[in-house]
Design an enzyme around this catalytic site. Structure first.
Site, mmCIF file in Angstrom:
data_model
loop_
_atom_site.group_PDB
_atom_site.id
_atom_site.type_symbol
_atom_site.label_atom_id
_atom_site.label_comp_id
_atom_site.label_asym_id
_atom_site.label_seq_id
_atom_site.Cartn_x
_atom_site.Cartn_y
_atom_site.Cartn_z
ATOM 1 N N GLN A 187 13.674 -36.720 -27.180
ATOM 2 C CA GLN A 187 14.701 -38.201 -27.400
ATOM 3 C C GLN A 187 14.900 -38.506 -28.762
ATOM 4 O O GLN A 187 14.135 -38.194 -29.828
ATOM 5 C CB GLN A 187 13.893 -39.329 -27.078
ATOM 6 C CG GLN A 187 13.607 -39.056 -25.328
ATOM 7 C CD GLN A 187 12.679 -40.479 -25.172
ATOM 8 O OE1 GLN A 187 11.536 -40.456 -25.592
ATOM 9 N NE2 GLN A 187 13.261 -41.055 -24.120
ATOM 10 N N HIS A 218 11.418 -46.967 -32.726
ATOM 11 C CA HIS A 218 10.711 -48.174 -32.629
ATOM 12 C C HIS A 218 11.153 -49.344 -33.884
ATOM 13 O O HIS A 218 10.611 -48.712 -34.873
ATOM 14 C CB HIS A 218 9.323 -47.843 -32.059
ATOM 15 C CG HIS A 218 8.937 -47.321 -30.994
ATOM 16 N ND1 HIS A 218 9.011 -45.728 -30.928
ATOM 17 C CD2 HIS A 218 9.162 -47.620 -29.697
ATOM 18 C CE1 HIS A 218 8.921 -45.394 -29.669
ATOM 19 N NE2 HIS A 218 9.070 -46.623 -28.930
ATOM 20 N N HIS A 269 12.193 -50.813 -28.451
ATOM 21 C CA HIS A 269 12.368 -49.385 -28.157
ATOM 22 C C HIS A 269 13.681 -48.881 -27.951
ATOM 23 O O HIS A 269 14.429 -49.717 -27.091
ATOM 24 C CB HIS A 269 11.356 -48.885 -26.885
ATOM 25 C CG HIS A 269 10.085 -49.385 -26.468
ATOM 26 N ND1 HIS A 269 9.072 -48.583 -26.741
ATOM 27 C CD2 HIS A 269 9.657 -50.616 -26.661
ATOM 28 C CE1 HIS A 269 7.828 -49.305 -26.325
ATOM 29 N NE2 HIS A 269 8.308 -50.846 -26.406
ATOM 30 N N ARG A 282 7.622 -35.355 -18.958
ATOM 31 C CA ARG A 282 7.349 -36.208 -17.938
ATOM 32 C C ARG A 282 7.647 -35.327 -16.505
ATOM 33 O O ARG A 282 8.264 -34.490 -16.469
ATOM 34 C CB ARG A 282 8.655 -37.201 -17.944
ATOM 35 C CG ARG A 282 8.424 -38.283 -19.138
ATOM 36 C CD ARG A 282 9.613 -39.131 -18.909
ATOM 37 N NE ARG A 282 9.648 -39.941 -20.149
ATOM 38 C CZ ARG A 282 10.784 -40.905 -20.447
ATOM 39 N NH1 ARG A 282 11.704 -40.988 -19.563
ATOM 40 N NH2 ARG A 282 10.328 -41.350 -21.592
ATOM 41 N N LYS A 315 15.602 -54.143 -20.366
ATOM 42 C CA LYS A 315 16.498 -53.277 -21.464
ATOM 43 C C LYS A 315 17.822 -53.474 -21.172
ATOM 44 O O LYS A 315 18.217 -53.969 -20.173
ATOM 45 C CB LYS A 315 16.036 -51.940 -21.223
ATOM 46 C CG LYS A 315 16.123 -51.446 -19.676
ATOM 47 C CD LYS A 315 15.599 -50.073 -19.373
ATOM 48 C CE LYS A 315 15.806 -49.356 -17.896
ATOM 49 N NZ LYS A 315 16.011 -48.353 -17.748
ATOM 50 N N CYS A 350 6.108 -44.192 -28.395
ATOM 51 C CA CYS A 350 5.805 -45.225 -28.883
ATOM 52 C C CYS A 350 4.421 -45.457 -29.669
ATOM 53 O O CYS A 350 4.185 -45.889 -30.771
ATOM 54 C CB CYS A 350 5.507 -46.267 -27.837
ATOM 55 S SG CYS A 350 6.554 -46.091 -26.376
ATOM 56 N N ASP A 356 14.370 -41.305 -30.586
ATOM 57 C CA ASP A 356 13.767 -42.477 -30.298
ATOM 58 C C ASP A 356 13.299 -43.055 -31.519
ATOM 59 O O ASP A 356 13.039 -42.607 -32.759
ATOM 60 C CB ASP A 356 12.629 -41.819 -29.509
ATOM 61 C CG ASP A 356 11.651 -43.023 -28.531
ATOM 62 O OD1 ASP A 356 12.435 -44.120 -28.536
ATOM 63 O OD2 ASP A 356 10.744 -42.882 -28.180
HETATM 64 ZN ZN LIG Z 1 8.932 -46.549 -26.710
#
Ligand SMILES: [Zn+2]
Ligand SMILES: [Zn+2]
Length: 622
Positions: free
Chosen positions: A363, A367, A493, A345, A447, A316, A365
């Site tokens: 990911q 945004h 996200h 992680r 989410k 992010c 990912d």
């Molecule tokens: Zn994020």
């Protein structure tokens, strides 16, 4: 107690199948007194509640069997879980699957004796003493931490366990069970504590249901991505490099590259822009985002020239910095930043599992930064994206909304309500069914979780969509509205496939390693019968390579039968044996993975066939 009520009830047939009750919503066994009035519903053995009670009781029976075979074993906890139960023991003898038949035999004896399972409520001090006297230090520790003055115990024969229940009323109600596997588990899940031995098992109301489940388990074993990953030479995870860190071998890397190319194409098509952020960012930034306060346990840290840095667990922050890099107007929004972002992680070592639970992963990912007015259509757009992608992979899926966690979250109640409402509204307007998952949201917002179902009917969490009002606030993100004033954008996200590692693990098991042609790391393998065909083979190999077909060759001087068997194990969509006939007539005779031999064709025809198979919905994917 419910048992007395049941005795007097004029229920016709099936009375024996009632094994417990729900009393004002709480599961209740037939022998626990009802001290006040409330609603009573009967629970049958073959219901979900009934099966859970059955499994919990079977775990006690297993503990009893273990204690009678290994009196020095110390008992700890043994709950019912999804698909079965487990019990954790502390003892010097190392369990192995060879112990299972012996333990199962003992369990059968206990079941055959049809021992009553009797509940009693005893003063706490007395119970602590009881377990201490028997050297059951784990039980004594658990009880000493309970605040109740009395404790409920369940006894069957000479076996007594601390337990809230509920339970079956006799061991004879158990019929179909099986011990399935072993694992190590730390006492109370804490790696500073004693390592215990966990025995997993399962129980079902009927033999048939158990058999069906065991068959599924066999099939899952056959498809295990860790096993297939080795056999197909896709990836490895080695202690040498570190637990939970994936090393992609050429074929695994190919597969991942194919998925990444697919992702890029699909995202660009939907108005996303590809961005790339750094792997480490300054500590101050992680403090500002709330990650340091709420997510620190899962982060890795490092230091550069005396300055603290956090290795990113999420993508992010860099995306917000891109947004902040210039003045934004409402006309610029929505902005959709997409990154194949690699994150790290700290997952506990006990939780690591092949590709499904790792410490470093990438990911898909993105945004999205948008105005509050655009939020609804953005969420709907993502839901459509999920639908289209799941269709391509042929995965059915379920949707869930996860709400604010009870502790460790940021943002105002008002914002959480708004965000949750936005998700709910978009789902309802898209006519989608969903369930609510209380308290399971991310620390910055609620989410939508997408759970796909694989070929064995197992559920996997992959895509999520999260709405966040908090992060734009913390980073003071703004845009100039139509009114000329500064406003706060909303941040969404989202991931579609989730972690590539996990998705590849799921795909491998779903297809049992036989990837469709568009995803197969190798699409065709060439086999020569004898050495004279090698020049022709090399020519075909080069032509396929030039055409972008993923081809391998086996021109070794080995028996053809052996080469075919080895190629079959690789689950490659096509195999081509090149013999004298093929060389003389300048054609190929492909054999499909199913074993079916296709009619002889020119190499151009074969290339056309592969290209056709890589087209999905008119789009060419590889
Ligand atoms: Zn994020
Ligand atoms: Zn119990």
């Amino acid at each position: 107690m419910p048992r007395d009520i049941l005795k007097d009830l004029p229920i016709l047939g099936g009375k024996n199948e009632i094994i417990a009750a729900r009393f004002s919503g709480t599961l209740w066994d037939l022998q626990t007194p009802l001290e006040k009035s409330g609603d009573l519903e009967w629970v049958k053995l073959d219901s979900a509640d009934g099966t859970e009670i059955l499994r919990h009781s079977t775990s006690h029976v297993m503990a009893q069997a273990v204690k009678s075979l290994f009196p020095e074993a110390k008992i700890t906890i043994g709950p019912a879980i999804k698909d079965g139960f487990y019990y954790d023991f502390d003892l010097d003898h190392r369990f192995s699957p060879e112990d299972f038949p012996k333990i199962e035999e003992k369990m059968k004896e206990i079941v055959a004796r049809d021992l009553p399972i009797v509940r009693s409520v005893v003063p706490k001090d007395e119970v602590i003493r009881y377990f201490q006297d028997r050297g059951e230090k784990y039980k004594a520790e658990l009880i000493s931490e309970l605040t109740d003055s009395t404790i409920s115990l369940y006894q069957q024969g000479d076996f007594v366990d601390l337990c809230r229940g509920p339970h079956l009323n006799s061991t004879g109600k158990i019929s179909a069970f099986k011990l399935t596997s072993l694992a190590g588990a730390y006492w109370r899940g804490d790696e500073r504590n004693q390592m215990l031995q966990r025995i997993y098992g399962t129980a079902f109301p009927t033999r048939d249901a158990l058999e069906k489940y065991l068959h599924l388990l066999e099939e899952a074993k056959r498809r295990d991505h860790r096993k297939l990953g080795r056999e197909l030479d896709l990836f490895s995870i080695s202690d040498e490099a570190g637990a939970g860190l994936v090393i992609y071998h050429p074929k695994g890397a190919r597969l991942r590259m194919l998925l990444e190319d697919f992702e890029k194409k699909e995202h660009l098509k939907r108005g996303y822009q590809i961005v790339i952020g750094p792997q480490i960012l300054k500590l101050d930034l992680w403090k500002r985002s709330g990650h340091y306060d709420n997510y620190r346990d899962k982060m890795y840290f490092t230091e550069v020239e005396g300055q603290g840095y956090g290795i990113k667990p999420m993508n992010c922050l860099a995306h917000m910095l891109i947004y902040k890099s210039k003045l934004r107007s409402y006309r610029d929004l929505p902005l959709r930043y997409f990154e194949l972002g690699t994150v790290h992680r700290h997952e506990k070592s006990g939780e690591l599992h092949g590709l499904l639970r790792v410490r470093g992963f990438t990911q898909d990912d993105a945004h999205i930064l948008c105005t509050p007015d655009q939020l609804n259509s953005e969420i709907k757009g993502i839901l459509e994206f999920v639908r289209d992608v799941m269709k391509i992979f042929d995965f059915p899926y379920d949707l869930e909304i996860s709400t604010r966690p009870e502790t460790g979250s940021i943002g105002s109640d008002e914002d959480w309500k708004r965000a949750t409402h936005a998700l709910r509204q978009a789902m309802e307007e898209s006519h989608l069914l969903f369930e609510i998952n209380e308290g399971e949201g991310a620390f910055y917002g609620p989410k939508i979780d997408v759970k796909l179902k694989d070929a064995l009917g197992r559920e996997w969490q992959c895509a999520t969509i999260q709405v966040d009002f908090a992060m734009p606030d913390r980073f003071d993100l703004t845009y100039i509205g139509a009114d000329g004033e500064k406003h706060r954008p909303v941040m969404v996200h989202r991931v579609i496939l989730g972690a590539m590692e996990r998705f590849i693990g799921v795909l491998t098991e779903h297809f049992a390693g036989a990837f469709p042609t568009w995803l197969a790391p190798v699409q065709v393998i060439l086999l020569t019968v004898t050495d004279p065909q090698i020049p022709y083979g090399e020519k075909v190999f080069q032509q396929l390579l030039q055409a972008g077909i993923r081809v391998e060759k086996d021109f070794r001087n080995e028996k053809l039968g052996l080469k075919i068997r080895e190629a079959e194990l690789q689950k490659i969509p096509y195999m081509m044996v090149l013999g004298d006939r093929e060389v003389k007539q300048n054609f190929v005779s492909p054999r499909a993975r199913s074993g079916k031999t296709l009619k002889p064709m020119t190499l151009e025809e074969f290339i056309g066939l592969i290209r056709e198979e890589c087209k999905i919905g008119g789009e060419s994917y590889s």
